[in-house]
Enzyme design. Sequence first.
Site, short mmCIF file in Angstrom:
data_model
loop_
_atom_site.label_atom_id
_atom_site.label_comp_id
_atom_site.label_asym_id
_atom_site.label_seq_id
_atom_site.Cartn_x
_atom_site.Cartn_y
_atom_site.Cartn_z
N LYS A 122 0.86 -1.19 0.00
CA LYS A 122 0.00 0.00 0.00
C LYS A 122 0.89 1.23 0.00
CE LYS A 122 -3.72 2.29 2.53
NZ LYS A 122 -4.82 2.15 3.50
N ASP A 227 -13.55 4.64 9.83
CA ASP A 227 -13.89 4.49 8.42
C ASP A 227 -14.37 3.06 8.22
OD1 ASP A 227 -14.21 5.71 6.00
OD2 ASP A 227 -12.08 5.90 5.54
P1 ADP Z 1 -7.59 3.27 0.65
O1 ADP Z 1 -6.93 4.14 1.65
O2 ADP Z 1 -7.28 3.65 -0.74
O3 ADP Z 1 -9.04 3.12 0.92
P2 ADP Z 1 -7.35 0.50 1.51
O4 ADP Z 1 -6.34 0.08 2.49
O5 ADP Z 1 -8.76 0.62 1.98
O6 ADP Z 1 -6.87 1.86 0.84
O7 ADP Z 1 -7.30 -0.50 0.29
C1 ADP Z 1 -8.03 -0.28 -0.92
C2 ADP Z 1 -8.47 -1.59 -1.54
O8 ADP Z 1 -7.36 -2.45 -1.80
C3 ADP Z 1 -9.37 -2.41 -0.64
O9 ADP Z 1 -10.72 -2.07 -0.77
C4 ADP Z 1 -9.12 -3.82 -1.08
O10 ADP Z 1 -9.88 -4.14 -2.21
C5 ADP Z 1 -7.66 -3.79 -1.49
N1 ADP Z 1 -6.79 -4.26 -0.38
C6 ADP Z 1 -6.16 -3.47 0.53
N2 ADP Z 1 -5.43 -4.19 1.39
C7 ADP Z 1 -5.60 -5.48 1.04
C8 ADP Z 1 -5.08 -6.74 1.53
N3 ADP Z 1 -4.26 -6.79 2.58
N4 ADP Z 1 -5.46 -7.87 0.91
C9 ADP Z 1 -6.29 -7.82 -0.16
N5 ADP Z 1 -6.80 -6.70 -0.68
C10 ADP Z 1 -6.47 -5.53 -0.10
#
Ligand code: ADP
Length: 386
Positions: A122, A227
Site C-alpha cells: 500500500k 472508516d
Molecule cells: P484506501 O486508503 O485507498 O481506501 P485501503 O487500504 O482501503 O486503501 O485498500 C483499498 C483496496 O485495496 C481495498 O478495498 C481492497 O480491495 C484492497 N486491499 C487493501 N489491502 C488489502 C489486503 N491486505 N489484501 C487484499 N486486498 C487488499
Amino acid sequence: MKLDATDLRYITSDEFRVLSAVEIGSKNHEIVPTPLVVQISGLRNGGVNKLLGSLAKRNLVARVQNAKYDGYRLTYGGYDYLAMRALSKRDSMYSVGNQIGVGKEADIYIVADGEGSEMVLKLHRLGRVSFRTIKEKRDYLGKRRSASWMYMSRLAAQKEWAFMKVLYEHDFPVPKPIDHARHCILMEAIDAYPLRQISDVPSPGRLYSKLMDIIVRLADSGLIHCDFNEFNILIRRDSGEPVVIDFPQMVSTSHENAEWYFNRDVECIRTFFRRRFKYESALYPRFQSIKSEDDDKESQGFRLDVMVAASGFARKDQKTLEEYMEAVKGGEPREDNDTSSEEEEEEEEEEEEEEGEDSQGSEDASDDETGSCPRGPQDIGAEMAE
Ligand code: ADP
Ligand code: MG
C-alpha cells in the site's frame, strides 16, 4: 501510475546518490536547487546534471523552472522507488505485480517476495486529495502542498503501520503487517472481496454481529476505526470471515469526538445492511456503555491506543495528520457516487491541469471510493436528518 520493478535493479549507484540527495534536499526546499543536489550528493557538478537528466527521463525527479531559480523535485515515482528499493534491499519484497486498488489517498499493488509469495503493497498518497476540495483546501495546504505530500504520506503510513501491528498482535482480524518504508506498507494479501462487492451472504445477521463485535472490541481496547464501512471490510473467499483494513484515520476513545466517530461506524454498518441485505436489527452498540468499561481497563494497561502512542507514533504527528485529514475529508461528498457525473470529471481534470505537477494522479479521478457516511462531525446534522 505504473510501478516498475525492473527499475529497482537497474539504477546506478551514482543515480541513487543523486536521487537520495533530491529527497534530502526536499525536506527544506520545495524545489531543490541543482547546486544543493551537487553538494549533498558529493559528486562532480557536470556529472550530477547528467544524472538528474536521466532520473528525470524515468520520472523519478521532475525539473521545475522557477522565477528565482531552476531545480528539481522528487516525484511520486521517485519516492515510490526509494521506498521499494529499501524494502527490496531488506529482502522484504522482490517483484511488483498488478495494481488492485486505487483510492484517493493510496494505491494498492500485489507484490511478491523472492519465493514468489504474494503480498499487498500500500502506497500512501496524501497529497492527492479529492480534486473537488482542492479549491477550498488550498488555503489550508497553502504553498506547502507540494512539499508536504511526502511528509503527510509518510505520516499516514507510519500511523497505519503502528495500528496494524498492535491490532494484529491482539488478534483482531486485520492483515498481517510485514514491513514498511517511507510512505509504504507491506502486508499479507487477503484472498477476499470488499463487502461492497458482495450482494449475498449466507447469514447477514451473523456477519452483522461479527462486525458490531469488532467495533465493540476495538472500543473496549480504546480504539475507533473511523472508516468502518463496506470498502474497508474484506470478506474472505473461503470462510466468509471479515477482515478489517485501512487504519490511517483511527482515533482513541479519548478523542474529543470519539462518540460521534463511534456512532458513525455503527451507523455505516446498519445503513449498509439495511440497504444491501434488507437486514435490520434493534441491537446495536452504544458508546456510553463502552466508555465506562474502558475506564477500568485503562488502569489495567489494556488500552491499545496507549500502546500505539508508546510505539513511537508521536502525539504531535498524530495531531498533524488529523488536522490534515479533517481539512481534506471534511469537504468530501457524502453520497455514493459510483457514477460520478461528467461535469465533476471535467472539473477534476481542470484541477489536475491547474495543479500541473500532479499529472500522475489523473487516471484516478474517477475513483468511486466515497463511503456513504458523513466525513466529519460537522456533517452530523445533514446525515442524521436522513
Ligand atoms: P484506501 O486508503 O485507498 O481506501 P485501503 O487500504 O482501503 O486503501 O485498500 C483499498 C483496496 O485495496 C481495498 O478495498 C481492497 O480491495 C484492497 N486491499 C487493501 N489491502 C488489502 C489486503 N491486505 N489484501 C487484499 N486486498 C487488499
Ligand atoms: Mg479504504
